[in-house]
Design an enzyme around this catalytic site. Sequence first.
Site, short mmCIF file in Angstrom:
data_model
loop_
_atom_site.label_atom_id
_atom_site.label_comp_id
_atom_site.label_asym_id
_atom_site.label_seq_id
_atom_site.Cartn_x
_atom_site.Cartn_y
_atom_site.Cartn_z
N ASP A 222 0.90 -1.25 -0.09
CA ASP A 222 0.17 0.06 -0.01
C ASP A 222 0.84 1.05 -0.05
OD1 ASP A 222 -2.42 1.86 0.41
OD2 ASP A 222 -3.29 -0.16 1.17
N HIS A 295 -3.09 3.36 -4.59
CA HIS A 295 -2.20 3.04 -3.37
C HIS A 295 -1.01 2.28 -3.58
CE1 HIS A 295 -5.74 3.57 -0.50
NE2 HIS A 295 -6.42 2.92 -1.50
N GLU A 358 -9.94 2.70 -5.01
CA GLU A 358 -9.56 4.21 -4.68
C GLU A 358 -8.35 4.74 -5.45
OE1 GLU A 358 -10.87 4.69 -0.06
OE2 GLU A 358 -8.93 3.58 -0.39
C1 ACM Z 1 -11.14 -0.53 0.80
O1 ACM Z 1 -11.52 -0.54 1.89
N1 ACM Z 1 -10.39 0.79 0.32
C2 ACM Z 1 -10.84 -1.74 -0.20
#
Ligand code: ACM
Length: 801
Positions: A222, A295, A358
């Site tokens: 991440d 991410h 995201e």
């Molecule tokens: C997430 O909680 N962004 C998958």
Amino acid sequence: MYEMNSRPSSFHPAFLFRGKLRGEFSPARVLSFFIFTFLFLSSFAQYDEQRYPVIPRPYKLLPFSGDFTLDSRTVIVTDMKSTQAETDFFVQQLKDIYNINLKHAKKASKGNFIYVALDSSGVPPEGYQLFVNRNEIDLYGTKAGVFYGLQTLFQLIHVPAAVDRLVLPTIPSCSVIDQPQFRWRGLHLDVSRHFFTKLQVKEYLRWMAMYKLNTFHWHLTDDQGWRIEIKKYPRLTSIGAWRNGTLAGHEGAANSFIDTTEYGGFYTQNDIREIVRYADSLHITIVPEIEMPGHACAMLAAYPELGCTNGPFIVQPTWGVFNDVLCPSEKTFSFLDNVLTEVAALFPGKFIHIGGDECPKAEWKTNDTCQVIIRNYHLKDEDELQSWFTKRIVAMLQKKGKQAIGWDEILDGGLADGAAVMSWRGEEGGIAAAKAGHNVVMSPGGYCYFDHYQSDAPGEPLAIGGYLPLEKVYSYRPVPPQLSADESKYILGVQANMWTEYIGDEKKLQYMLFPRILALSEVAWSYTKENNYAFFLNRIDFHLNLFTRMNINCAKSIFDIKAKITSSMVNGVALSLEPGLMTGHIRYYIGDSDTGTFDHDYDFPVIIDTTVTIHAALFEENEAVTRTYVYHFDVSLATGKPVSLRKPPDKSYSTGGPFALVDGIRGEMPWKGSQWLGWWGDTLDAVIDLGQDTLINSVTFNFLVDSSSWIYPAQNYTIGLSEDGKTYVPLDKNAWIVTGSAGEFRNGGNVAGYARASSGSAKNQRARYIHLVVYPLGKIPPGNPGEGNPAWLFVSEINVN
Ligand code: ACM
């Protein structure tokens, strides 16, 4: 005497008469026949939950009188070649947790044994049968089934609480047929935001195994750290695994700051192989996650050439969503291909998780490579570019013999054939994917996010936000009613996610996982229509005692005093208090001081008709046995009055129901508890009935701002006043006064706060009915977490003065 595995092959009860099993007509066998006939005919046998406290609830359990006694001569009889790992784990558990030494034997005579044998023919994949009587215990099943059968057996052992050599552990007689409802019974762990060591991960796997969870989703990469050694790209861990600091306090809160301690860690490939082997011995499949294309800051810090800009890129010390994402260039694809080759070789499971959530598109909009791809492939926009990116990765994994699974954003712009979806933004993504014939794992935020608060009592350790008490986890049903029987087959199962922004160590990890893992386990394993929360709670004592023995820091929220606020019939509200799962007497005092004397015994609901603070706690004798619960009431003309909503709040944020808007209690920050009602891209549309024509001066409501959770300020408000509930006179739209941090809302970076909007023009008006409409932001602006998605609107108390 008998030989191993000389047992009939069918899972059907009729097998009991077909073969030889240690003497054809042993009384236990004959009895079993009647038991199973009964079990198959009855849909749900009730039993004494304290005697059979098994979680998850077995498919069928039939209780009998009499106990098997575990003494120093009891042996476990098994063919070591076929079930060594399964029985070893059980034997070790007995030793570690109860200090019971159970010896292996190849053969058993005359009773006092636990007989374990494989039976894979006709048995459901993870199924088993367990028989306990006074003399012996017999367990049959597949390898996984036997493993689970031993866990069931473990939970049936009654060990005397006090050390007493004269009282031996016992196991109550019963017959069990068991198999899971779902084949994906998942638990996730984010090791990027905070790192957990190899030993801690193994312990996490053991907790999963005890509760028959079989899929470990390992979130390995991440923005805040890359945690898996990739031989071809050593900088991923030499640079990407380390950050220069970590956010302390809540993201967006005024008192948060970034500390300056270097933080990091990673798993070598040898570590990973060791953990994979260990997981395998516990019948757990690991699904590694390599996040892309968003991410990805840690990856970019290590290999900046994969980005859309020249950087500079850093391994992030704070949470949220960052604009720096992977550029979908050929260089990136070849890099990911090499990374995924190593990942695929390390993890024998079928699935690799490719993230996909995201991913801000701001950089893609201005990047030449991205725009050329969009033109050349006739893509509509950057969302379709992500879909194009995902399809290439899905195909890449297929060539490596793997199946891709991603967060539900991978549906946007069209989903690649063969990809599975993990539905987290509610269930809609999962429903759409199942209808389109894709495999789905349900993990909706409102039911499955174990990083959310589990109690709204004061003193809860800091969490990201949200409200997910045990009962709510328990209430989840992974197959949505919108799906047909055929479509339902695509629901592989359910998973809880453990994001670790606010979970920095193992004690806190335990706190967030326990006891919610119990509810997850039953949702995932047991046949749902029979689930019943009271029946579940009646089995929980055993597990809480077990956690104490295991030195697990289990949350105590189920012992919280339960407050219920209802209309008082006159003015204001009535506060009813009830002990949680604990006996005692509630006492309270009235006043703001934290150190007051509990001078009232609680007997009847307390009528609240003025602004006041109540402190309450549960007492045994003169000793408080719970923490102190504080209720601040802000009483207005609307408090306790009937309120109707024209559009219900989103199912995930509706716990308090419409009455939460007028119960006198405002929601808190960080947002938690049942006070906030949430609408996703929709309006709040409420009518309050004051009961009679009333003089009013203002209408005020509270809303939340937490951009990292996609919650944005209300954008507009209208209010109408009416005497008859039919004709409404609008108030001046321009005269609202907004106070609080909504005014500080900015693009980029996360803002959290709390604001109030008050009608300035309502002075000296008369009305009985008040119609309030609050409009959400619409789409989240670029550069913010969740950009392009609908914004959430969270509203708490409405006051009329
Ligand atoms: C997430 O909680 N962004 C998958």
